[in-house]
Design a protein around this motif. Structure first.
Motif, short mmCIF file in Angstrom:
data_model
loop_
_atom_site.label_atom_id
_atom_site.label_comp_id
_atom_site.label_asym_id
_atom_site.label_seq_id
_atom_site.Cartn_x
_atom_site.Cartn_y
_atom_site.Cartn_z
N ASN A 21 14.19 -98.39 -32.41
CA ASN A 21 14.31 -98.03 -33.81
C ASN A 21 13.16 -97.11 -34.21
N LEU A 22 13.09 -96.81 -35.48
CA LEU A 22 12.08 -95.86 -35.96
C LEU A 22 10.67 -96.39 -35.79
N MET A 23 10.49 -97.68 -35.96
CA MET A 23 9.16 -98.27 -35.78
C MET A 23 8.70 -98.11 -34.34
N ASN A 24 9.58 -98.40 -33.40
CA ASN A 24 9.25 -98.26 -31.98
C ASN A 24 8.87 -96.82 -31.65
N SER A 25 9.65 -95.87 -32.11
CA SER A 25 9.39 -94.46 -31.80
C SER A 25 8.11 -93.97 -32.45
N ALA A 26 7.85 -94.40 -33.69
CA ALA A 26 6.65 -93.93 -34.39
C ALA A 26 5.37 -94.44 -33.72
N ILE A 27 5.39 -95.69 -33.27
CA ILE A 27 4.20 -96.24 -32.60
C ILE A 27 3.97 -95.55 -31.26
N ILE A 28 5.03 -95.36 -30.50
CA ILE A 28 4.89 -94.68 -29.21
C ILE A 28 4.39 -93.24 -29.41
#
Length: 595
Positions: free
Chosen positions: A356-363
């Motif tokens: 999701n967006l949270m996963n992509s933003a942290i990576i």
């Protein structure tokens, strides 16, 4: 006849010096025969009845109403008078709002004069009083008027609030007991409070006010003169008198490890505040940095990563990403000292394998650290959070960070190797122009006869290097290269002995001035030459072939004797061409080669 119809509201001043509402209509100008001249007409929009008819004279108040100081003075006096009826005040505020909206149709020069007149008559102090009233409709209309002023000239508003703060500071110095409340009555703080206290579930008014605040704190529209810099003065004022009001809801809601209030409206408000703070990080380098570090703002913001509202958690993450993107070591040391990657890593692990967006933003944030090679943050992340991240293998980001970390350690443990790489890199790409000139001059001054095959000219500047620092790895490389060359020579020798003939090449110079053509037949009589008995290329000798794979002719010109070489080729077409050349007479062949 000219008919420029605009919607207006008509007021008349009665005997008691009060304004009576005559209604709303459309204004136009035309020639009126009865009045013998151009006249101003206002007809009611409801029934078309005539609300106003007046001949336009050079001194007509309708033509230059914005310059009527008496009119504006009475208007602002009634707006701010506590004895004014609430319904009357609401009508006056709406009239002023429409008056400002009507100014948008004026030409730029007239609009400038209009707002300057409003400012001189005291519209901003009047708005400050109106915004402090309890009537929500009056405050809403006053907010719209304030937006017209900010959009027209934000510098005018900034100048007013700074003068107001200076006056309050003077009052505080004279009366210390009033210093507590002096900052609360500032116009800009009233705007912030209205943004925070917006009762609309969708926070429509708060969004509008946040946009106005963003315009006021934007350095791009601040003026800079030789005597003063508006950016420095206003930002100093804002961070001293207003920033604590803006961040109060954030600090109040992040006293623990998770948000104290996590309802939708509170989350929306905090998201608006974070959006403005993120804008400040990007545009206010010095002031916001001191405020964040001194007030520990980032740690409070990252508490919102635990919110149940994903949009608020992403706003908090974006705030930190903006800080890391500056690559400022002051920020980096603050992050490492307070271990401010821990909330981010926790949110990443709690998100699990969901894409999701949270996963992509942290990576993406960790990928930025790896690509930009931010050494301090790379070391901090690997040393403190590698065990939690080492099992993440669906992206190579964290393994890439570990590789960066190991490379840094290797360079720290072996500084000579790092310096050698730097020296070689500088020699390859950054050669001094004077060194190049010296090398060229040495090459031209060197006799060709004095140089053996494979000998290189080493400039004196290179010989002065510290041999102990660089020769050890270079000597190993040269040993491997020599071993490889010897192996290649052995393979080539075996190939020649097996029957394949290598091309012959001969280059000589003589001082003869007479052109001479040496035939192939004379050369073939020489021992060891192609075609001579016992040579590898002659018929009947071991390893001979049916076709000649190399030919050599020597041509003597004015410049000297030059050997021409034919290189062998395995293609059948080239072999056929060579057969055709051998069948030509020797004289024609020599002429073709000389041409």
């Amino acid at each position: 006849m000219t008919d420029t119809r605009r919607r207006v509201k008509v007021y008349t001043l009665n005997e008691d010096r009060q304004w009576d509402d005559r209604g709303t209509g459309h204004v136009s100008s035309c020639y009126v025969e009865r009045l013998k001249g151009m006249s101003l007409l206002v007809r009611a929009e409801s029934d078309g009845s005539l609300l106003l008819e007046s001949k336009i004279n050079p001194n007509t108040a309708y033509q230059k109403q914005q310059e009527d100081e008496k009119f504006l003075t009475d208007l602002f006096a009634q707006l701010t008078d506590e004895a004014t009826d609430e319904e009357k005040r609401q009508e006056l505020v709406n009239f002023l709002k429409e008056f400002c909206a009507f100014s948008q149709t004026l030409q730029p020069q007239n609009r400038d004069a209009f707002f300057k007149t409003l400012s001189n008559m005291g519209i901003l102090p009047a708005l400050e009083v109106i915004l402090g009233m309890d009537d929500a409709q009056v405050r809403s209309a006053a907010t719209d008027i304030f937006s017209y002023l900010v959009e027209y000239n934000p510098s005018m508003v900034r100048e007013f609030v700074m003068q107001e703060a200076q006056q309050n500071d003077d009052v505080s110095r004279r009366s210390p007991e009033m210093s507590v409340t002096s900052g609360d009555i500032l116009l800009i703080n009233l705007i912030i409070e209205h943004m925070i206290c917006d009762t609309d579930p969708e926070l429509g008014g708060a969004v509008l006010l946040m946009g106005l605040l963003r315009t006021l704190v934007d350095p791009e529209n601040m003026l800079a003169t030789a005597n003063k810099t508006e950016k420095t003065e206003f930002l100093g004022f804002f961070y001293k008198h207003c920033m604590h009001v803006l961040t109060a809801p954030l600090l109040a809601n992040t006293t623990e490890d998770k948000p104290s209030k996590d309802d939708f409206q509170t989350a929306q408000l905090l998201a608006l505040i974070l959006e403005l703070l993120t804008f400040c990080v990007e545009h206010h380098t010095y002031h916001i940095k001191n405020y964040i570090i001194n007030k520990d703002i980032l740690r409070r913001v990252l508490v919102l990563m635990a919110s149940k509202h994903a949009f608020l958690a992403l706003c908090a993450l974006r705030f930190k990403r903006k800080i890391i993107g500056l690559k400022d070591e002051f920020y980096n040391r603050y992050i490492m000292k307070s271990f401010l990657f821990e909330p981010v890593v926790k949110a990443f692990l709690n998100n699990g394998s969901r894409y999701n967006l949270m996963n992509s933003a942290i990576i993406e944030m960790f990928e930025f650290i790896r690509v930009e090679d931010i050494k301090s943050l790379t070391t901090h992340v690997i040393e403190n959070y590698w065990k939690a991240l080492e099992d993440v293998d669906y992206v190579q980001t964290f393994k890439g960070l570990k590789l960066r970390f190991e490379q840094q350690r290797e360079r720290q443990d072996n500084p000579k190797l790092d310096s050698m790489r730097s020296i070689l890199r500088n020699h390859r790409y950054r050669r001094d122009a004077r060194t190049l000139e010296d090398e060229e001059e040495m090459w031209f001054n060197t006799d060709e006869d004095d140089m053996e095959d494979g000998e290189a000219v080493v400039p004196p500047s290179d010989k002065t290097k510290n041999d102990e620092d660089i020769m050890d790895p270079i000597s190993k490389f040269m040993e491997r290269k020599k071993l490889k060359e010897s192996e290649e020579k052995e393979v080539l020798l075996k190939t020649n002995l097996s029957g394949r003939q290598s091309p012959s090449f001969k280059l000589s110079f003589s001082s003869g001035t007479k052109s001479n053509l040496t035939s192939q037949s004379s050369a073939s009589n020489l021992p060891g030459s192609p075609g001579s008995p016992g040579s590898p290329g002659s018929p009947g000798s071991p390893g001979s072939v049916s076709k000649s794979t190399s030919q050599m002719a020597a041509i003597t010109t004015k410049g000297g004797l030059v050997g021409l070489v034919d290189y062998p080729d395995d293609d059948e077409e080239d072999d056929e061409d060579e057969d055709k050349e051998e069948t030509l007479p020797l004289s024609k062949k020599a002429k073709l080669e000389s041409s």
